[in-house]
Design a protein around this motif. Structure first.
Motif, mmCIF file in Angstrom:
data_model
loop_
_atom_site.group_PDB
_atom_site.id
_atom_site.type_symbol
_atom_site.label_atom_id
_atom_site.label_comp_id
_atom_site.label_asym_id
_atom_site.label_seq_id
_atom_site.Cartn_x
_atom_site.Cartn_y
_atom_site.Cartn_z
ATOM 1 N N GLY A 7 45.548 41.268 50.422
ATOM 2 C CA GLY A 7 44.276 40.753 50.911
ATOM 3 C C GLY A 7 43.237 41.850 51.071
ATOM 4 O O GLY A 7 42.063 41.673 50.729
ATOM 5 N N GLY A 8 43.672 42.998 51.562
ATOM 6 C CA GLY A 8 42.762 44.139 51.726
ATOM 7 C C GLY A 8 42.253 44.653 50.395
ATOM 8 O O GLY A 8 41.066 44.984 50.254
ATOM 9 N N SER A 9 43.130 44.710 49.402
ATOM 10 C CA SER A 9 42.724 45.189 48.074
ATOM 11 C C SER A 9 41.723 44.244 47.424
ATOM 12 O O SER A 9 40.738 44.687 46.823
ATOM 13 C CB SER A 9 43.946 45.334 47.165
ATOM 14 N N ILE A 10 41.977 42.943 47.537
ATOM 15 C CA ILE A 10 41.055 41.959 46.951
ATOM 16 C C ILE A 10 39.717 42.004 47.682
ATOM 17 O O ILE A 10 38.652 42.002 47.047
ATOM 18 C CB ILE A 10 41.673 40.548 46.986
ATOM 19 N N ALA A 13 37.797 45.108 46.607
ATOM 20 C CA ALA A 13 37.216 44.973 45.270
ATOM 21 C C ALA A 13 35.953 44.117 45.314
ATOM 22 O O ALA A 13 34.936 44.460 44.686
ATOM 23 C CB ALA A 13 38.241 44.365 44.315
ATOM 24 N N LEU A 14 36.000 43.018 46.050
ATOM 25 C CA LEU A 14 34.820 42.156 46.150
ATOM 26 C C LEU A 14 33.695 42.842 46.922
ATOM 27 O O LEU A 14 32.516 42.671 46.598
ATOM 28 C CB LEU A 14 35.187 40.824 46.798
ATOM 29 N N GLN A 15 34.040 43.639 47.921
ATOM 30 C CA GLN A 15 33.024 44.374 48.681
ATOM 31 C C GLN A 15 32.358 45.430 47.808
ATOM 32 O O GLN A 15 31.139 45.604 47.866
ATOM 33 C CB GLN A 15 33.661 45.025 49.918
ATOM 34 N N GLN A 16 33.146 46.130 46.989
ATOM 35 C CA GLN A 16 32.570 47.125 46.087
ATOM 36 C C GLN A 16 31.644 46.463 45.076
ATOM 37 O O GLN A 16 30.619 47.031 44.699
ATOM 38 C CB GLN A 16 33.674 47.902 45.377
ATOM 39 N N MET A 17 32.008 45.257 44.638
ATOM 40 C CA MET A 17 31.142 44.534 43.720
ATOM 41 C C MET A 17 29.842 44.156 44.425
ATOM 42 O O MET A 17 28.766 44.244 43.848
ATOM 43 C CB MET A 17 31.833 43.283 43.199
ATOM 44 N N SER A 18 29.939 43.753 45.681
ATOM 45 C CA SER A 18 28.734 43.386 46.441
ATOM 46 C C SER A 18 27.822 44.585 46.658
ATOM 47 O O SER A 18 26.603 44.437 46.728
ATOM 48 C CB SER A 18 29.120 42.795 47.794
ATOM 49 N N ASN A 19 28.405 45.763 46.750
ATOM 50 C CA ASN A 19 27.621 46.980 46.965
ATOM 51 C C ASN A 19 26.998 47.511 45.679
ATOM 52 O O ASN A 19 26.130 48.378 45.741
ATOM 53 C CB ASN A 19 28.483 48.071 47.601
ATOM 54 N N ASN A 33 39.890 44.335 37.109
ATOM 55 C CA ASN A 33 41.051 45.208 36.898
ATOM 56 C C ASN A 33 41.650 45.648 38.228
ATOM 57 O O ASN A 33 42.875 45.722 38.372
ATOM 58 C CB ASN A 33 40.668 46.426 36.060
ATOM 59 N N GLU A 34 40.798 45.908 39.214
ATOM 60 C CA GLU A 34 41.295 46.300 40.534
ATOM 61 C C GLU A 34 42.050 45.139 41.194
ATOM 62 O O GLU A 34 43.122 45.336 41.772
ATOM 63 C CB GLU A 34 40.123 46.735 41.414
ATOM 64 N N ILE A 35 41.510 43.932 41.092
ATOM 65 C CA ILE A 35 42.184 42.753 41.639
ATOM 66 C C ILE A 35 43.501 42.513 40.897
ATOM 67 O O ILE A 35 44.527 42.230 41.508
ATOM 68 C CB ILE A 35 41.266 41.517 41.560
ATOM 69 N N SER A 36 43.480 42.659 39.579
ATOM 70 C CA SER A 36 44.696 42.466 38.776
ATOM 71 C C SER A 36 45.763 43.480 39.146
ATOM 72 O O SER A 36 46.942 43.149 39.253
ATOM 73 C CB SER A 36 44.371 42.574 37.285
ATOM 74 N N ARG A 37 45.352 44.723 39.346
ATOM 75 C CA ARG A 37 46.307 45.765 39.744
ATOM 76 C C ARG A 37 46.959 45.429 41.082
ATOM 77 O O ARG A 37 48.163 45.575 41.255
ATOM 78 C CB ARG A 37 45.579 47.111 39.842
ATOM 79 N N ALA A 38 46.146 44.946 42.024
ATOM 80 C CA ALA A 38 46.684 44.587 43.336
ATOM 81 C C ALA A 38 47.672 43.426 43.217
ATOM 82 O O ALA A 38 48.734 43.442 43.852
ATOM 83 C CB ALA A 38 45.536 44.203 44.274
#
Length: 131
Positions: A7-10, A13-19, A33-38
């Motif tokens: 949950g933290g990884s997902i 990733a979404l927070q980095q996209m928002s930034n 790719n980050e979500i897939s890796r997690a």
């Protein structure tokens, strides 16, 4: 613990996209790719992860989105819907029938629980297994 890390990884990733200043194919691919890796680190099947990533890219076609759409919101919603679709078996859940004996087995990290139920009796057997 693993679920919290996933949950933290997902969320990260979404927070980095928002930034990100501009949402383009590169940003979308990096975050997917980050979500897939997690998900892969959490032992999700590769085929499910690959299908999820392809579906999100198909839903979020950045080239065809009109200028007024909120790309971040669309991507977040697509990720949420695909994760929910992964968890949905697509068939109704088991419901015991009155008057009919049912055998249910729960398997988890703590052991195996077998429950046999009937109108008149209820048998519970717990077996602890080494993990």
């Amino acid at each position: 613990m693993v679920l919290a890390q996933l949950g933290g990884s997902i969320a990260r990733a979404l927070q980095q996209m928002s930034n990100a200043t501009i949402i383009d194919e590169k940003v979308l691919s990096e975050r997917l790719n980050e979500i897939s890796r997690a998900l892969l680190q959490s032992d999700v099947q590769f085929k499910l992860v690959r299908d999820m990533q392809a579906n999100i890219k198909r839903i979020v076609n950045l080239d065809e989105l009109a200028a007024g759409h909120n790309k971040r919101r669309i991507i977040q919603q697509a990720v949420f819907n695909e994760l929910c679709k992964m968890l949905d078996p697509g068939k109704p859940s088991f419901t015991p029938k009155k008057g009919k004996t049912s055998m249910v087995m729960f398997v988890g990290l703590q052991g195996i629980t077998i429950i046999g139920t009937s109108i008149d009796t209820c048998i519970i057997i717990m077996v602890r297994v080494a993990v």
